[in-house]
Write a protein that holds these residues in place. Sequence first.
Motif, PDB file in Angstrom:
ATOM      1  N   GLU A   1       0.940  -1.148  -0.083  1.00 22.04           N
ATOM      2  CA  GLU A   1       0.005  -0.308   0.116  1.00 22.04           C
ATOM      3  C   GLU A   1       0.379   1.468   0.178  1.00 22.04           C
ATOM      4  OE1 GLU A   1      -3.328  -0.085   3.088  1.00 22.04           O
ATOM      5  OE2 GLU A   1      -3.942  -2.337   2.626  1.00 22.04           O
ATOM      6  N   ASP A   2       2.214   1.321  -0.477  1.00 23.46           N
ATOM      7  CA  ASP A   2       3.069   2.346  -0.362  1.00 23.46           C
ATOM      8  C   ASP A   2       4.460   2.079  -1.636  1.00 23.46           C
ATOM      9  OD1 ASP A   2       4.389   4.787  -0.481  1.00 23.46           O
ATOM     10  OD2 ASP A   2       4.972   4.299   2.013  1.00 23.46           O
ATOM     11  N   PRO A   3       3.953   1.598  -2.926  1.00 23.23           N
ATOM     12  CA  PRO A   3       4.904   1.069  -3.381  1.00 23.23           C
ATOM     13  C   PRO A   3       6.249   1.850  -3.786  1.00 23.23           C
ATOM     14  CG  PRO A   3       2.668   1.398  -4.636  1.00 23.23           C
ATOM     15  CD  PRO A   3       2.274   1.276  -3.112  1.00 23.23           C
ATOM     16  N   VAL A   4       7.566   1.911  -3.399  1.00 24.82           N
ATOM     17  CA  VAL A   4       8.411   2.136  -4.292  1.00 24.82           C
ATOM     18  C   VAL A   4       9.820   1.955  -3.895  1.00 24.82           C
ATOM     19  CG1 VAL A   4       9.061   3.580  -1.525  1.00 24.82           C
ATOM     20  CG2 VAL A   4       9.946   5.401  -3.475  1.00 24.82           C
ATOM     21  N   MET A   5      10.366   2.600  -5.055  1.00 22.43           N
ATOM     22  CA  MET A   5      11.807   1.639  -5.581  1.00 22.43           C
ATOM     23  C   MET A   5      12.954   1.444  -4.029  1.00 22.43           C
ATOM     24  SD  MET A   5      14.317   1.901  -9.225  1.00 22.43           S
ATOM     25  CE  MET A   5      15.732   2.408  -8.257  1.00 22.43           C
ATOM     26  N   PRO A   6      13.179   0.932  -3.216  1.00 19.85           N
ATOM     27  CA  PRO A   6      14.560   1.428  -2.361  1.00 19.85           C
ATOM     28  C   PRO A   6      15.561   1.541  -2.994  1.00 19.85           C
ATOM     29  CG  PRO A   6      13.652  -1.387  -2.554  1.00 19.85           C
ATOM     30  CD  PRO A   6      12.949  -0.708  -3.935  1.00 19.85           C
ATOM     31  N   GLY A   7      15.714   2.955  -1.912  1.00 20.96           N
ATOM     32  CA  GLY A   7      16.832   3.429  -2.384  1.00 20.96           C
ATOM     33  C   GLY A   7      18.384   2.496  -2.752  1.00 20.96           C
ATOM     34  N   CYS A   8      18.610   1.508  -1.933  1.00 13.88           N
ATOM     35  CA  CYS A   8      19.470   1.184  -1.891  1.00 13.88           C
ATOM     36  C   CYS A   8      19.901  -0.116  -3.719  1.00 13.88           C
ATOM     37  CB  CYS A   8      19.328  -0.288  -1.086  1.00 13.88           C
ATOM     38  SG  CYS A   8      18.398  -1.808  -1.276  1.00 13.88           S
ATOM     39  N   LEU A   9      18.725  -0.203  -4.364  1.00 14.43           N
ATOM     40  CA  LEU A   9      18.677  -0.423  -5.960  1.00 14.43           C
ATOM     41  C   LEU A   9      19.631   0.332  -6.403  1.00 14.43           C
ATOM     42  CD1 LEU A   9      15.022  -2.582  -5.824  1.00 14.43           C
ATOM     43  CD2 LEU A   9      17.773  -3.546  -5.872  1.00 14.43           C
ATOM     44  N   GLY A  10      18.979   2.116  -6.209  1.00 19.57           N
ATOM     45  CA  GLY A  10      19.822   2.852  -6.416  1.00 19.57           C
ATOM     46  C   GLY A  10      21.147   3.088  -7.117  1.00 19.57           C
ATOM     47  N   VAL A  11      21.425   2.966  -5.639  1.00 19.64           N
ATOM     48  CA  VAL A  11      22.875   2.830  -5.447  1.00 19.64           C
ATOM     49  C   VAL A  11      23.394   1.228  -5.555  1.00 19.64           C
ATOM     50  CG1 VAL A  11      24.288   2.671  -3.171  1.00 19.64           C
ATOM     51  CG2 VAL A  11      22.003   4.232  -3.703  1.00 19.64           C
ATOM     52  N   ASP A  12      22.492   0.572  -5.487  1.00 15.88           N
ATOM     53  CA  ASP A  12      23.540  -0.750  -6.591  1.00 15.88           C
ATOM     54  C   ASP A  12      23.402  -0.685  -8.347  1.00 15.88           C
ATOM     55  OD1 ASP A  12      24.672  -3.635  -5.561  1.00 15.88           O
ATOM     56  OD2 ASP A  12      23.555  -3.318  -7.663  1.00 15.88           O
ATOM     57  N   ALA A  13      22.656   0.641  -8.556  1.00 12.84           N
ATOM     58  CA  ALA A  13      22.593   0.538  -9.849  1.00 12.84           C
ATOM     59  C   ALA A  13      23.898   1.439 -10.622  1.00 12.84           C
ATOM     60  CB  ALA A  13      21.477   1.411 -10.848  1.00 12.84           C
ATOM     61  N   ILE A  14      24.201   2.278  -9.512  1.00 14.75           N
ATOM     62  CA  ILE A  14      25.692   3.009  -9.329  1.00 14.75           C
ATOM     63  C   ILE A  14      26.740   2.055  -9.744  1.00 14.75           C
ATOM     64  CG2 ILE A  14      26.939   4.883  -8.976  1.00 14.75           C
ATOM     65  CD1 ILE A  14      24.516   5.624 -10.342  1.00 14.75           C
ATOM     66  N   TRP A  15      27.060   1.017  -8.784  1.00 18.36           N
ATOM     67  CA  TRP A  15      28.533   0.161  -8.709  1.00 18.36           C
ATOM     68  C   TRP A  15      27.268  -0.319  -9.788  1.00 18.36           C
ATOM     69  CZ3 TRP A  15      26.137  -0.936  -2.647  1.00 18.36           C
ATOM     70  CH2 TRP A  15      26.727  -0.058  -1.962  1.00 18.36           C
ATOM     71  N   GLN A  16      26.320  -1.341 -10.491  1.00 19.51           N
ATOM     72  CA  GLN A  16      26.830  -1.847 -11.460  1.00 19.51           C
ATOM     73  C   GLN A  16      27.506  -1.495 -12.662  1.00 19.51           C
ATOM     74  OE1 GLN A  16      22.716  -3.462 -12.189  1.00 19.51           O
ATOM     75  NE2 GLN A  16      22.405  -3.603 -10.234  1.00 19.51           N
ATOM     76  N   LEU A  17      26.862   0.563 -13.026  1.00 22.65           N
ATOM     77  CA  LEU A  17      27.835   0.717 -14.327  1.00 22.65           C
ATOM     78  C   LEU A  17      28.793   0.757 -13.540  1.00 22.65           C
ATOM     79  CD1 LEU A  17      25.996   2.124 -16.342  1.00 22.65           C
ATOM     80  CD2 LEU A  17      25.902   4.214 -15.061  1.00 22.65           C
ATOM     81  N   LEU A  18      29.769   1.337 -12.303  1.00 22.08           N
ATOM     82  CA  LEU A  18      30.440   1.758 -12.277  1.00 22.08           C
ATOM     83  C   LEU A  18      31.419   0.118 -12.612  1.00 22.08           C
ATOM     84  CD1 LEU A  18      32.723   3.705 -11.494  1.00 22.08           C
ATOM     85  CD2 LEU A  18      32.305   2.867  -9.521  1.00 22.08           C
ATOM     86  N   GLY A  19      31.458  -0.769 -12.049  1.00 25.46           N
ATOM     87  CA  GLY A  19      31.626  -2.614 -12.347  1.00 25.46           C
ATOM     88  C   GLY A  19      31.934  -2.333 -13.840  1.00 25.46           C
ATOM     89  N   PHE A  20      30.681  -2.263 -14.949  1.00 26.40           N
ATOM     90  CA  PHE A  20      30.652  -2.508 -15.784  1.00 26.40           C
ATOM     91  C   PHE A  20      31.712  -1.636 -16.402  1.00 26.40           C
ATOM     92  CE2 PHE A  20      29.002  -2.051 -20.882  1.00 26.40           C
ATOM     93  CZ  PHE A  20      28.428  -3.387 -20.819  1.00 26.40           C
ATOM     94  N   TYR A  21      32.170  -0.300 -16.084  1.00 26.75           N
ATOM     95  CA  TYR A  21      32.624   0.818 -16.849  1.00 26.75           C
ATOM     96  C   TYR A  21      34.184  -0.051 -16.909  1.00 26.75           C
ATOM     97  CZ  TYR A  21      35.713   4.734 -17.902  1.00 26.75           C
ATOM     98  OH  TYR A  21      37.122   5.219 -18.028  1.00 26.75           O
TER      99      TYR A  21
END
Length: 195
Positions: A78-98
Amino acid sequence: MTYQEFLERTHFDKEELLAFSQGNLVENPPHELAKVPAPPFLMMDRVTEIQKSGKKGRIVAEKDVQIDEWFFQCHFREDPVMPGCLGVDAIWQLLGFYCCVNGAPGSGRALGAGEIEFSGQIRPHNKLLRYELEVRRFTMLPDQGACLAIGNGTLSVDGELIYRVNDAKVGLFTDIGYKGYPNRTENFMGGLLNR
């Protein structure tokens, strides 16, 4: 694609990122190649820009928000929101891909971040996430079988800047991969990473 083609690319589409997550994108890489997480944990649908300039660079990616994302189903009822930690992990994923597209061997690991700031949220009816990452330092450490990347990243939703991640750190390390899961093969136990 060949390994040389992989290193020269400046963008990747969703199909290519999915293939990379499975280890099927690059034919006969000359060394162990890290992977991005597979769905549903893969937090990008395409890489739209890669710039390399010695020890510095830039990488940009996007994700299309789907109304039925797995995290909206459980975070929160009843309050759907993307967890902030997933946005941080996206930055790590992108840095690893780099690191990978710069020729670094090994398995990727998030090593931390400095200041993290959230000023907004991502809801099921949003449309587009955009991650922008300025790589401040990329260093190969061949004697240690590792590389290190540090960068400052942002996340925007539908054109509004809502996250900042400063000093995100990722390392790639050789000989730490755990192949053969769930069998008890080499490196099947976790704990302190002595590097």
